[in-house]
Write a protein that holds these residues in place. Structure first.
Motif, PDB file in Angstrom:
ATOM      1  N   THR A 176      97.443  32.714   7.851  1.00 14.86           N
ATOM      2  CA  THR A 176      95.923  32.511   7.839  1.00 14.86           C
ATOM      3  C   THR A 176      95.683  33.368   6.740  1.00 14.86           C
ATOM      4  OG1 THR A 176      94.126  32.360   9.366  1.00 14.86           O
ATOM      5  CG2 THR A 176      95.650  34.316   9.648  1.00 14.86           C
ATOM      6  N   GLU A 177      94.373  33.268   6.579  1.00 16.65           N
ATOM      7  CA  GLU A 177      93.432  34.087   5.383  1.00 16.65           C
ATOM      8  C   GLU A 177      92.505  34.793   5.925  1.00 16.65           C
ATOM      9  OE1 GLU A 177      91.354  32.519   0.996  1.00 16.65           O
ATOM     10  OE2 GLU A 177      92.682  31.272   2.202  1.00 16.65           O
TER      11      GLU A 177
ATOM     12  N   ARG B 162     102.184  35.854   8.357  1.00 15.06           N
ATOM     13  CA  ARG B 162     101.672  36.066   7.140  1.00 15.06           C
ATOM     14  C   ARG B 162     100.207  36.033   7.212  1.00 15.06           C
ATOM     15  NH1 ARG B 162     102.131  35.765   1.524  1.00 15.06           N
ATOM     16  NH2 ARG B 162     100.437  34.762   0.228  1.00 15.06           N
ATOM     17  N   LEU B 163      99.440  37.182   6.488  1.00 13.86           N
ATOM     18  CA  LEU B 163      98.039  37.119   6.290  1.00 13.86           C
ATOM     19  C   LEU B 163      97.793  37.184   4.976  1.00 13.86           C
ATOM     20  CD1 LEU B 163      95.254  37.484   7.569  1.00 13.86           C
ATOM     21  CD2 LEU B 163      95.435  39.991   7.462  1.00 13.86           C
ATOM     22  N   GLU B 164      96.878  36.401   4.195  1.00  8.30           N
ATOM     23  CA  GLU B 164      96.808  36.303   2.763  1.00  8.30           C
ATOM     24  C   GLU B 164      95.248  36.795   2.544  1.00  8.30           C
ATOM     25  OE1 GLU B 164      96.536  32.680  -0.090  1.00  8.30           O
ATOM     26  OE2 GLU B 164      98.517  32.920   0.864  1.00  8.30           O
ATOM     27  N   LEU B 165      95.005  37.221   1.486  1.00  8.77           N
ATOM     28  CA  LEU B 165      93.824  37.504   1.033  1.00  8.77           C
ATOM     29  C   LEU B 165      93.773  37.128  -0.786  1.00  8.77           C
ATOM     30  CD1 LEU B 165      94.812  40.285   2.740  1.00  8.77           C
ATOM     31  CD2 LEU B 165      92.674  41.334   1.955  1.00  8.77           C
ATOM     32  N   ARG B 166      92.602  36.714  -0.994  1.00  6.31           N
ATOM     33  CA  ARG B 166      92.472  36.367  -2.247  1.00  6.31           C
ATOM     34  C   ARG B 166      90.944  37.025  -3.039  1.00  6.31           C
ATOM     35  NH1 ARG B 166      93.879  30.207  -2.754  1.00  6.31           N
ATOM     36  NH2 ARG B 166      95.956  30.284  -1.728  1.00  6.31           N
ATOM     37  N   THR B 167      91.489  37.703  -3.957  1.00  7.14           N
ATOM     38  CA  THR B 167      90.239  38.616  -4.476  1.00  7.14           C
ATOM     39  C   THR B 167      89.834  38.016  -5.988  1.00  7.14           C
ATOM     40  OG1 THR B 167      91.454  40.387  -5.311  1.00  7.14           O
ATOM     41  CG2 THR B 167      90.662  40.575  -3.136  1.00  7.14           C
ATOM     42  N   ALA B 168      88.458  38.122  -6.269  1.00  4.68           N
ATOM     43  CA  ALA B 168      88.119  37.773  -7.922  1.00  4.68           C
ATOM     44  C   ALA B 168      88.866  38.940  -8.583  1.00  4.68           C
ATOM     45  CB  ALA B 168      86.671  37.829  -7.893  1.00  4.68           C
ATOM     46  N   ALA B 169      89.255  38.419  -9.837  1.00  2.00           N
ATOM     47  CA  ALA B 169      89.761  39.463 -10.644  1.00  2.00           C
ATOM     48  C   ALA B 169      89.275  40.686 -11.120  1.00  2.00           C
ATOM     49  CB  ALA B 169      90.051  38.776 -11.997  1.00  2.00           C
TER      50      ALA B 169
ATOM     51  N   CYS C 287      98.853  45.446   1.515  1.00  2.00           N
ATOM     52  CA  CYS C 287      99.183  44.134   0.880  1.00  2.00           C
ATOM     53  C   CYS C 287     100.021  44.046  -0.288  1.00  2.00           C
ATOM     54  CB  CYS C 287      97.863  43.535   0.578  1.00  2.00           C
ATOM     55  SG  CYS C 287      97.060  42.869   2.230  1.00  2.00           S
ATOM     56  N   ILE C 288     100.590  43.102  -0.731  1.00  2.00           N
ATOM     57  CA  ILE C 288     101.204  43.116  -1.777  1.00  2.00           C
ATOM     58  C   ILE C 288     100.718  42.092  -2.822  1.00  2.00           C
ATOM     59  CG2 ILE C 288     103.608  42.497  -2.999  1.00  2.00           C
ATOM     60  CD1 ILE C 288     103.747  45.046  -1.143  1.00  2.00           C
TER      61      ILE C 288
ATOM     62  N   VAL D 205      96.111  36.742  -5.593  1.00  2.00           N
ATOM     63  CA  VAL D 205      96.363  36.628  -4.297  1.00  2.00           C
ATOM     64  C   VAL D 205      97.212  37.817  -3.448  1.00  2.00           C
ATOM     65  CG1 VAL D 205      98.030  34.905  -2.699  1.00  2.00           C
ATOM     66  CG2 VAL D 205      96.535  34.085  -4.820  1.00  2.00           C
ATOM     67  N   TRP D 206      96.975  38.210  -2.498  1.00  2.00           N
ATOM     68  CA  TRP D 206      97.563  39.470  -1.800  1.00  2.00           C
ATOM     69  C   TRP D 206      98.178  38.833  -0.639  1.00  2.00           C
ATOM     70  CZ3 TRP D 206      97.152  44.084  -4.282  1.00  2.00           C
ATOM     71  CH2 TRP D 206      95.977  44.315  -5.272  1.00  2.00           C
ATOM     72  N   GLY D 207      99.414  39.293  -0.093  1.00  2.00           N
ATOM     73  CA  GLY D 207     100.025  38.936   1.077  1.00  2.00           C
ATOM     74  C   GLY D 207     100.245  40.255   1.818  1.00  2.00           C
TER      75      GLY D 207
END
Length: 226
Positions: A98-99, A133-140, A154-155, A184-186
């Protein structure tokens, strides 16, 4: 196979994460009109009392009951004030992934609340729900949200080029969309087992703590609302 999360409350030393209530509407509307929320999410702007009421009483609860994820309002344990919220979304029940998205109210920034709340959700997700798995997405350019990802362990796994649009303020006081890369971070269960990634409470950042993407409803998907 279970395809919905339970109606849950999660507690930490300082916070209580629980479903939204109608009493949260006023504080939610105030929080979502902050300029940093406007910049890093695609939530409606201005964010009206009706928007807040719809999210707190219907849409946030539908995320769980319809199997997409879960939304938890984050409140202070002692004062019961609304700190922000954490949202799990784009849940894949077959792969158990999930995210996460998150947001923090302006008055609560700088206290480490984003890291504390997201870490608590990650621990519950892995240890109680068996997720992988947990995913994060962040703006640059969203350094604060990237700090949250790093602090919970997170990696950084890669960059999605030109994958999102953030908002920047114009000289006339309005807002305009600008294209941005997504990082993308996992996080997987072994990352938490290492006992690394979280630096404690006050004085450890989270000044703004926003993730980045949002879905068609205009609410953060990924790491949008910190």
């Amino acid at each position: 196979m279970t395809t919905t999360f339970p109606d849950v409350t999660i507690s930490t030393d300082r916070l209580v994460l629980r479903p939204f209530e109608v009493e949260d509407v006023t504080a939610l509307a105030e929080m979502m009109n902050d300029e940093h929320v406007t910049a890093w999410t695609s939530a409606p702007h201005p964010y009206t009392h009706a928007d807040a009421h719809r999210w707190a009483t219907r849409e946030s609860h539908a995320e769980r009951t319809e199997g997409r994820g879960i939304v938890l309002a984050v409140t202070e344990f002692l004062t019961h004030r609304l700190v922000g919220f954490v949202r799990l979304m784009n849940t894949d029940w077959r792969t158990l992934t999930t995210e996460v998205g998150y947001v923090t109210a302006p008055w609560a920034r700088g206290e480490g609340y984003a890291s504390e709340s997201v870490l608590a959700v990650a621990q519950w997700l892995f240890r109680d729900r068996g997720f992988e798995r947990l995913e994060l997405r962040t703006a640059a350019d969203n350094a604060a949200s990237q700090q949250v990802a790093q602090k919970i362990g997170c990696i950084s796994e890669g960059v999605l080029r030109n994958a999102c649009i953030v908002r920047t303020q114009t000289g006339a006081g309005g807002w305009t969309g600008t294209r941005s890369d997504l990082i993308v971070w996992g996080l997987v269960p072994e990352d938490l087992d290492d006992g690394e990634g979280y630096d404690g409470y006050p004085g450890h950042g989270d000044q703004y703590a926003f993730g980045l993407r949002a879905d068609a409803s205009g609410y953060p998907v990924g790491a949008d609302w910190s």
